[in-house]
Design a protein around this motif. Structure first.
Motif, mmCIF file in Angstrom:
data_model
loop_
_atom_site.group_PDB
_atom_site.id
_atom_site.type_symbol
_atom_site.label_atom_id
_atom_site.label_comp_id
_atom_site.label_asym_id
_atom_site.label_seq_id
_atom_site.Cartn_x
_atom_site.Cartn_y
_atom_site.Cartn_z
ATOM 1 N N GLY A 22 0.825 -1.209 0.000
ATOM 2 C CA GLY A 22 0.000 0.000 0.000
ATOM 3 C C GLY A 22 0.853 1.249 0.000
ATOM 4 O O GLY A 22 2.066 1.201 -0.210
ATOM 5 N N PHE A 23 0.209 2.382 0.232
ATOM 6 C CA PHE A 23 0.911 3.662 0.274
ATOM 7 C C PHE A 23 0.330 4.517 1.382
ATOM 8 O O PHE A 23 -0.783 4.285 1.869
ATOM 9 C CB PHE A 23 0.818 4.387 -1.072
ATOM 10 N N LEU A 24 1.096 5.519 1.770
ATOM 11 C CA LEU A 24 0.682 6.459 2.818
ATOM 12 C C LEU A 24 0.520 7.832 2.183
ATOM 13 O O LEU A 24 1.387 8.291 1.447
ATOM 14 C CB LEU A 24 1.735 6.516 3.919
ATOM 15 N N SER A 25 -0.614 8.476 2.468
ATOM 16 C CA SER A 25 -0.843 9.837 1.982
ATOM 17 C C SER A 25 -0.864 10.804 3.151
ATOM 18 O O SER A 25 -1.159 10.425 4.282
ATOM 19 C CB SER A 25 -2.163 9.927 1.204
ATOM 20 N N ALA A 26 -0.512 12.047 2.863
ATOM 21 C CA ALA A 26 -0.592 13.134 3.842
ATOM 22 C C ALA A 26 -1.451 14.221 3.236
ATOM 23 O O ALA A 26 -1.212 14.648 2.106
ATOM 24 C CB ALA A 26 0.796 13.671 4.172
ATOM 25 N N ALA A 27 -2.471 14.661 3.971
ATOM 26 C CA ALA A 27 -3.432 15.616 3.424
ATOM 27 C C ALA A 27 -4.050 16.402 4.569
ATOM 28 O O ALA A 27 -3.882 16.048 5.741
ATOM 29 C CB ALA A 27 -4.513 14.887 2.624
ATOM 30 N N PRO A 28 -4.765 17.486 4.270
ATOM 31 C CA PRO A 28 -5.493 18.187 5.328
ATOM 32 C C PRO A 28 -6.410 17.213 6.065
ATOM 33 O O PRO A 28 -6.983 16.312 5.461
ATOM 34 C CB PRO A 28 -6.293 19.254 4.565
ATOM 35 N N CYS A 29 -6.515 17.388 7.369
ATOM 36 C CA CYS A 29 -7.348 16.496 8.170
ATOM 37 C C CYS A 29 -8.773 16.500 7.624
ATOM 38 O O CYS A 29 -9.354 17.557 7.380
ATOM 39 C CB CYS A 29 -7.339 16.923 9.633
ATOM 40 N N GLY A 30 -9.323 15.312 7.418
ATOM 41 C CA GLY A 30 -10.669 15.177 6.891
ATOM 42 C C GLY A 30 -10.746 15.127 5.392
ATOM 43 O O GLY A 30 -11.827 14.943 4.836
ATOM 44 N N ALA A 31 -9.593 15.262 4.700
ATOM 45 C CA ALA A 31 -9.579 15.225 3.235
ATOM 46 C C ALA A 31 -8.610 14.154 2.766
ATOM 47 O O ALA A 31 -7.593 13.896 3.409
ATOM 48 C CB ALA A 31 -9.180 16.582 2.662
ATOM 49 N N GLY A 32 -8.905 13.527 1.658
ATOM 50 C CA GLY A 32 -8.030 12.514 1.101
ATOM 51 C C GLY A 32 -7.053 13.107 0.104
ATOM 52 O O GLY A 32 -7.083 14.294 -0.213
ATOM 53 N N SER A 33 -6.157 12.256 -0.417
ATOM 54 C CA SER A 33 -5.181 12.692 -1.408
ATOM 55 C C SER A 33 -4.760 11.506 -2.251
ATOM 56 O O SER A 33 -4.622 10.389 -1.741
ATOM 57 C CB SER A 33 -3.958 13.308 -0.725
#
Length: 633
Positions: free
Chosen positions: A577-588
């Motif tokens: 899998g992969f790890l994303s970093a985004a604004p809390c409550g939003a996907g990326s």
């Protein structure tokens, strides 16, 4: 909810957020007496809730003690009536292997004696002094909790449902059926300044009612809470006003359940409870100790400065690595090859920290970017297992370097939308997000579906590469961070074999002020295998689960900081899998780390939001480690 302790598993369970907003159903304002009671329709049920101000001298807090009722266990309404409480809710879990209340519990300075769990760090607690100072702690250990904390109630095992304004949908410490089931719930929370306290109960009068933990966090936040803990639920959930139960009992019970611990709001018309002297305290994460900086980024010009293959001897233990200049700090690309076992590299200066920069396995090639102090012109490289080591200086840092402008990770290029790289191909890749004056870019580079083992290099299009950015095996999906100089808003990517390449932008280097990098002594802010210093996030992170780190996950992050620089490691993932970093409550769609079993690390620039939060989300179940090495401000 009475359960034997062996049933409680260390598992993170996701809970999908709802879009519904609270809808006022009816209200009964008792603010003239010192508190406000109301009911609100939210999602599946009608919630009962109370708000009171702790800085109102008429308001006091009390937790029932084992001596209050001669050892008897009473329903919440009866306990409230006997003690004259204005508001009362049920408290700790109880029974099972605890032999009484689970977790820490004190009433009027008298502790409950639990043979099973009185000091078990599986339980978080909320503690009060007689003058209404408040202490929040997600870990139920008693270290530092002196006798002045006379009234203490513990939450559901290890769980803050709302922390620093973020709903925690990770139901850590639960069997999945318990975490995600709809049932009656009880919670208590505090406002951001610690001056308001909130009680809420989601009853379950019929099978269509009740709530999940994520509902509980969302609802407490809608009331105005900044931090909140879940107390016992199910048939134990109860809210009493003036000794009268106002919430229906759980439909399967048919009666109000006696419970040992109750949390109560007491009223004194003469205002003798006083005003609390301070804001609530919270156990904080590790301190961030600045060791170098602030610096800007010099022009990226990758060069190889260390390669043990030339001497034939593997790296074992620690060796000094020169960077070829007197720069005070550098971003270096570390590569392990021909390792003789599972291990890791740590790049450091001074005392070696208990953190890693790169993880590797036997016989495979692995690479990772590292940020390290280099004054005067060198750093130390430690290997926990014999391995060849390659070190490329990607760029140095100095006072005159470009400033970093952190961005939310965004995909700039994906060759899967066109055609894969051919062996030996050098391809120009434009970065549409690049400002006109940008001189460099902090990138996360990912390879997918390589036809054979090989390497990729990212540079400034000035010529053939002499260093590698990323090494990979046949068929492997792998990522690594790098900083590359820009040529007309573009970089050039070289691939040694047929492979797809993805490029995500995390920051740009630009002239100007601000955006300087400060290096800190590496500090582990998170390890889900054991929980962090605040006791949060113990257990594997579920697929799609949002994990929020906030300013209180570490100490010393300046308020004006715009990003955290950290080595993020995936350990023992259950699937690739992969790890994303985004604004809390939003996907990326952009990734900062790709993983697939074992331990895989990447240096990640994590932009923070206006509240200082960083939110991570894995696409597959995995443990996560976060080691902070610097910040941008």
């Amino acid at each position: 909810m009475r359960l034997p302790l062996p049933v409680l598993l260390l598992t993170l369970v996701g809970c999908a957020p709802g879009n519904e907003e609270p809808r006022a159903s009816s209200a009964r304002t008792l603010e003239g007496r010192g508190f406000e009671y109301g009911t609100t329709a939210f999602r599946r049920t009608v919630w009962h809730h109370v708000r009171a101000r702790l800085d109102d001298p008429r308001v006091g807090i009390r937790v029932t003690s084992p001596s209050d009722f001669g050892g008897a266990t009473l329903p919440t309404s009866e306990a409230a009536a006997r003690l004259g409480a204005a508001v009362a809710v049920n408290g700790n879990w109880f029974g099972g292997g605890c032999g009484g209340p689970c977790g820490l519990a004190r009433g009027g300075g008298v502790p409950w004696s639990n043979p099973g769990a009185v000091e078990d760090d599986f339980y978080g607690f909320l503690a009060f002094t007689p003058d209404k100072r408040v202490h929040l702690n997600p870990v139920g250990v008693t270290e530092g909790l002196g006798p002045e904390w006379t009234d203490v109630v513990s939450g559901d095992p290890g769980l803050f449902i709302l922390r620093d304004g973020v709903t925690l949908r990770a139901c850590s410490g639960y069997e999945p059926s318990l975490a995600s089931d709809f049932t009656a719930r009880t919670a208590v929370g505090l406002s951001r300044d610690g001056r308001e306290i909130f009680f809420a109960v989601a009853p379950m009068a019929d099978p269509s009612g009740g709530a999940e933990f994520c509902d509980l966090g969302d609802f407490m936040r809608s009331l105005g809470a900044w931090n909140a803990v879940a107390l016992d639920g199910g048939g134990s959930s109860a809210l009493a006003i003036d000794g009268v139960r106002v919430t229906p009992w759980k439909y399967t019970e048919g009666h109000e359940r006696p419970v040992p611990v109750h949390l109560m709001l007491m009223l004194d018309p003469d205002g003798r409870f006083g005003v609390p002297p301070s804001e609530p305290t919270t156990r904080l994460g590790p301190p961030l100790v600045a060791v170098s900086g602030p610096w800007g980024l010099d022009t990226a010009s990758p060069r190889r400065v260390f390669d043990t293959r030339g001497r034939g001897a593997l790296l074992t233990g620690t060796e000094a690595v020169g960077v070829g200049s007197a720069a005070p700090a550098a971003l270096v690309n570390l590569t392990a090859t021909a390792a003789q076992g599972v291990g890791y590299f740590t790049a450091f200066a001074g005392a070696r920290p208990d953190t890693s920069s790169l993880n590797f396995g036997p016989g495979s090639d692995a690479a990772a970017l590292a940020l390290v102090p280099t004054g005067p012109g060198s750093f130390q490289l430690f290997s926990s297992a014999p391995s060849h080591a390659l070190v490329d200086v990607v760029t140095t840092l100095s006072a005159s370097g470009s400033r970093l402008e952190p961005r939310w990770p965004a995909r700039a290029y994906d060759s899967r939308a066109s055609v894969a790289f051919s062996p030996g191909e050098l391809r120009r890749v434009g970065l549409p997000q690049a400002p006109a004056d940008a001189t460099s870019a902090w990138l996360n580079v990912t390879v997918a579906a390589p036809s054979e083992a090989g390497w990729v290099s990212v540079g400034d299009c000035s010529g053939a590469p002499s260093t590698s950015t990323l090494n990979f095996a046949a068929g492997e999906t792998r990522a690594n961070a790098t900083v590359a100089a820009l040529s007309g808003g573009a970089v050039c990517v070289y691939a040694s074999t047929s492979v797809h390449v993805l490029v995500d932008v995390l920051a740009f280097g630009r002239p100007g002020t601000g955006g300087e990098v400060t290096l800190v002594q590496p500090a582990r802010a998170l390890d889900t295998r054991v929980g962090n210093a605040r006791g949060e996030w113990r257990g594997m992170v579920a697929a799609g689960q949002e994990l929020a780190l906030t300013r209180s996950s570490w100490t010393g992050l300046p308020a004006e900081a715009t990003a955290v620089i950290a080595t993020v490691t995936s350990v023992d993932s259950l699937a690739p899998g992969f790890l994303s970093a985004a604004p809390c409550g939003a996907g990326s769609d952009a990734s900062v780390l790709n993983f697939g079993g074992g331990a895989v690390a990447n240096l990640v620039l994590l932009r923070t939001d206006a509240l200082g939060r960083v939110c991570l989300r894995p696409s597959a179940p995995t443990h996560l480690l976060v080691d902070v090495v610097g910040f941008v401000r």
